[in-house]
Write an enzyme that holds these catalytic residues in place. Structure first.
Site, short mmCIF file in Angstrom:
data_model
loop_
_atom_site.label_atom_id
_atom_site.label_comp_id
_atom_site.label_asym_id
_atom_site.label_seq_id
_atom_site.Cartn_x
_atom_site.Cartn_y
_atom_site.Cartn_z
N HIS A 86 14.50 19.63 -26.86
CA HIS A 86 15.25 20.53 -25.97
C HIS A 86 14.43 20.95 -24.75
O HIS A 86 15.00 21.35 -23.74
CB HIS A 86 15.71 21.76 -26.75
CG HIS A 86 16.81 22.53 -26.07
ND1 HIS A 86 18.10 22.05 -25.98
CD2 HIS A 86 16.80 23.72 -25.42
CE1 HIS A 86 18.84 22.92 -25.32
NE2 HIS A 86 18.08 23.94 -24.96
N ASP A 106 17.02 16.39 -29.55
CA ASP A 106 17.27 17.81 -29.24
C ASP A 106 17.87 18.48 -30.48
O ASP A 106 18.96 18.10 -30.92
CB ASP A 106 18.24 17.88 -28.05
CG ASP A 106 18.43 19.29 -27.54
OD1 ASP A 106 18.30 20.25 -28.34
OD2 ASP A 106 18.75 19.45 -26.36
N SER A 111 19.53 24.26 -20.13
CA SER A 111 19.95 24.86 -21.40
C SER A 111 21.14 25.81 -21.16
O SER A 111 22.19 25.37 -20.71
CB SER A 111 18.74 25.54 -22.05
OG SER A 111 19.03 25.92 -23.36
C1 MLT Z 1 23.41 28.22 -25.21
O1 MLT Z 1 23.54 29.22 -25.88
O2 MLT Z 1 23.79 28.10 -24.04
C2 MLT Z 1 22.72 27.08 -25.88
O3 MLT Z 1 22.65 27.30 -27.24
C3 MLT Z 1 21.38 26.82 -25.28
C4 MLT Z 1 20.49 28.02 -25.41
O4 MLT Z 1 20.57 28.90 -24.59
O5 MLT Z 1 19.66 28.04 -26.34
#
Ligand code: MLT
Length: 203
Positions: free
Chosen positions: A186, A155, A105
């Site tokens: 996700h 996702d 992520s």
């Molecule tokens: C991010 O901010 O890198 C993406 O939205 C993934 C997350 O951290 O939720």
């Protein structure tokens, strides 16, 4: 832990010759989070696990965002540089080859940005639920670096088109990209572990 520029954990590996792994957690994670994942998918590898320096309502991250999926690109560029600097410090302190990043992520997004901005810092990457980090990717030379991109077909944070665009950007820069789209969202799944372990086992 040795006093380097990021709070981190380092777990020396038991299998000489296995590539070191740079573990990069998701939003709200820390340096402890991904160690079990690292041990599971890269048995015997050195594990280097920093904590992101940006706080979003108390939740550690690797760079600032303006909204979900909308990044502060100036901050992202600075943070990718900072992370590449930490990798260089840690390589000197612990005697490591260039690591393969394993990011989830937000950690996958900083890994993708670091690949594009500071390709020398990483030997490759496993990007779990990554999205395009920079609207205008720099002209990077990724020169056959191996990348495994694991996306979720449903996702809610990363549209399929966005993940496909990231795969194209990395391929256009010369990386050898395997992009697998799993029938999930996700969150991390067993399929991620199986695919990451298999792919890392071939490095
Ligand atoms: C991010 O901010 O890198 C993406 O939205 C993934 C997350 O951290 O939720």
């Amino acid at each position: 832990m040795t006093d380097l520029s990021f709070i981190h954990r380092f777990e020396p590996g038991s299998a000489p010759g296995r590539p070191p792994i740079l573990l990069l957690h998701g939003t709200g994670g820390d340096e402890h989070d991904l160690l079990p994942l690292g041990r599971a998918v890269a048995p015997g590898s050195d594990l280097l696990s920093p904590r992101g320096k940006v706080l979003e309502n108390g939740a550690p991250r690797f760079f600032r965002r303006l909204a979900e999926g909308v990044f502060d690109e100036a901050d992202l560029r600075r943070r990718a540089d900072e992370l590449a600097g930490f990798v260089a410090e840690a390589r000197a302190a612990y005697g490591l080859e260039a690591p393969i990043a394993l990011g989830f992520s937000n950690g996958a997004n900083i890994a993708a940005a670091t690949l594009l901005l500071r390709p020398e810092a990483l030997a490759g990457a496993v990007l779990i639920r990554a999205m395009v980090p920079l609207a205008e990717p720099p002209a990077a030379n990724l020169d056959g670096k191996p990348v495994l991109l694991l996306s979720g077909a449903v996702d809610p944070i990363v549209p399929e088109e966005n993940a496909a665009r990231l795969a194209t950007q990395l391929r256009d820069a010369g990386a050898t990209v395997e992009h697998r789209i799993l029938p999930i969202g996700h969150g991390l799944s067993q399929a991620d572990l199986t695919l990451a372990a298999r792919w890392l086992g071939q490095r």
